[in-house]
Design an enzyme around this catalytic site. Structure first.
Site, mmCIF file in Angstrom:
data_model
loop_
_atom_site.group_PDB
_atom_site.id
_atom_site.type_symbol
_atom_site.label_atom_id
_atom_site.label_comp_id
_atom_site.label_asym_id
_atom_site.label_seq_id
_atom_site.Cartn_x
_atom_site.Cartn_y
_atom_site.Cartn_z
ATOM 1 N N SER A 1 63.970 26.841 87.262
ATOM 2 C CA SER A 1 64.383 28.124 87.825
ATOM 3 C C SER A 1 63.210 28.831 88.480
ATOM 4 O O SER A 1 62.059 28.699 88.028
ATOM 5 C CB SER A 1 64.952 29.004 86.701
ATOM 6 N N TYR B 1 64.733 33.249 78.587
ATOM 7 C CA TYR B 1 65.337 32.186 79.407
ATOM 8 C C TYR B 1 64.277 31.584 80.335
ATOM 9 O O TYR B 1 64.068 30.367 80.360
ATOM 10 C CB TYR B 1 66.514 32.739 80.222
ATOM 11 N N LYS C 1 62.349 27.705 80.335
ATOM 12 C CA LYS C 1 62.254 26.767 81.462
ATOM 13 C C LYS C 1 60.803 26.369 81.712
ATOM 14 O O LYS C 1 60.496 25.190 81.958
ATOM 15 C CB LYS C 1 62.864 27.394 82.725
#
Length: 345
Positions: free
Chosen positions: A132, A157, A161
């Protein structure tokens, strides 16, 4: 086709029943691959795979299970001659990650570790990883190229990643046979042109376009626009939105590249162009013929004024670039939402 040729085409797709996963299945079939889906269906639907079958005319091989289940993964790799893994499985809601950080580290980081160990045990060395643009944190430059330093992502989040990216690089140093593509997505939107598959969020949408679409279809009352005092043309946040079909085709291009090139490779998948929140609202109203009422709300913590990709590296190395523009993104989103007002339910 020989058994060996068959094996060369079999791709394990973790999280393949999800939004980006299901669209990637369509493109994998179109490119002649044989995808095998592993998904625990915690935030996706078996119905999406039935719709993929309808679109492609191919039966989808599906295993319901979790990437943290080491015994299941051992069985999957023993029973199927998998050539490569496309790894989507993981939790992806920024707000939820702040509320449930342990779940995110367990699913996204620990789950990836279990998967990678199973791949090594089975002698499977090719991986396309769904990362991302959040790994850049507050970007040091605009547009964002792959040379831009990764920052301190503003939420668990994004940090999950980045942790997996670090694990993949460490793994590639210890195991030179690894061939890894890290794909840093910008903002996936849109749906398949058939209207059969699209984004189907659980509960309140976390992303802008599904929220706009649900307001337009009457499921939600109005859109909240977080901040209108940014240093942008109309004061609202600017993001790089990429059609999910273009994004899916990027995964197929990455698989082809890994077949030729060892090592770890990182690519931004975006359009290189940013649109503001209010531009998105206007474009959706034009495509759908529906009104999208909105109210201005305070800025959200961690939001930045603008974020868009420099996608030149993907064009140069993968021969890939986004083809579908804003109008197509909106038309396809509206077709999906209006034909499936309650998603797959």
């Amino acid at each position: 086709m020989s058994l060996t040729q068959n094996a060369a085409k079999k791709i394990l797709v973790t999280g393949g029943a999800g939004y980006i996963g299901s669209h990637t299945l369509v493109e994998l079939f179109a490119a002649g691959y044989e995808p095998l889906v592993l998904d625990n269906l915690c935030n996706s639907s078996r119905e999406s795979l039935a719709r993929v079958e309808q679109i492609t005319g191919h039966q989808v091989s599906f295993i319901q299970g979790d990437i943290r289940d080491a015994a299941l993964l051992e069985q999957v790799f023993a029973e199927h001659s998998v050539r490569a893994v496309v790894h989507f499985a993981g939790l992806k809601a920024v707000g939820e990650s702040v509320e449930q950080p342990l779940s995110y580290y367990d699913n996204n980081v620990h789950g990836s570790q279990v998967l990678l160990q199973a791949m090594l045990n089975a002698g499977v060395y090719q991986l396309v990883f769904s990362s991302s643009a959040t790994v850049y944190g507050e970007p040091a430059e605009m547009p964002i190229s792959e040379q831009c330093p990764v920052g301190r992502p503003t939420n668990p989040y994004g940090r999950s990643k980045l942790m997996v990216e670090d694990i993949l690089r460490d793994l590639a140093i210890s195991e030179p046979r690894m061939r890894i593509a890290v794909l840093r997505y910008f903002n996936p939107v849109g749906a398949h042109s058939s209207g059969l598959i699209g984004e189907d969020p659980n509960g309140l949408p976390n992303n802008l376009l599904p929220y706009i679409a649900q307001v337009a279809v009457g499921k939600l009352q109005q859109l909240s626009v977080f901040g209108d005092d940014y240093a942008t043309a109309d004061g609202t946040g600017v993001r790089d939105y990429i059609h999910v079909v273009d994004l899916a085709q990027g995964h197929v291009a990455a698989l082809a590249y890994l077949a030729k090139e060892p090592g770890v490779h990182t690519w931004n998948l975006g359009t290189g162009k940013g649109y503001s929140v209010l531009e998105m609202v206007k474009a959706f109203e034009e495509a759908s013929g529906q009104s999208v009422p909105y109210q201005i709300a305070p800025r959200r913590a961690g939001d930045i004024a603008q974020c868009y990709a420099n996608p030149d590296k993907a064009k140069r190395e993968l021969g890939w670039q986004a083809q579908l523009g804003l109008s197509q993104m909106m038309q396809d989103t509206w077709r999906w939402q209006s034909q499936n007002p309650h998603g797959f339910r």
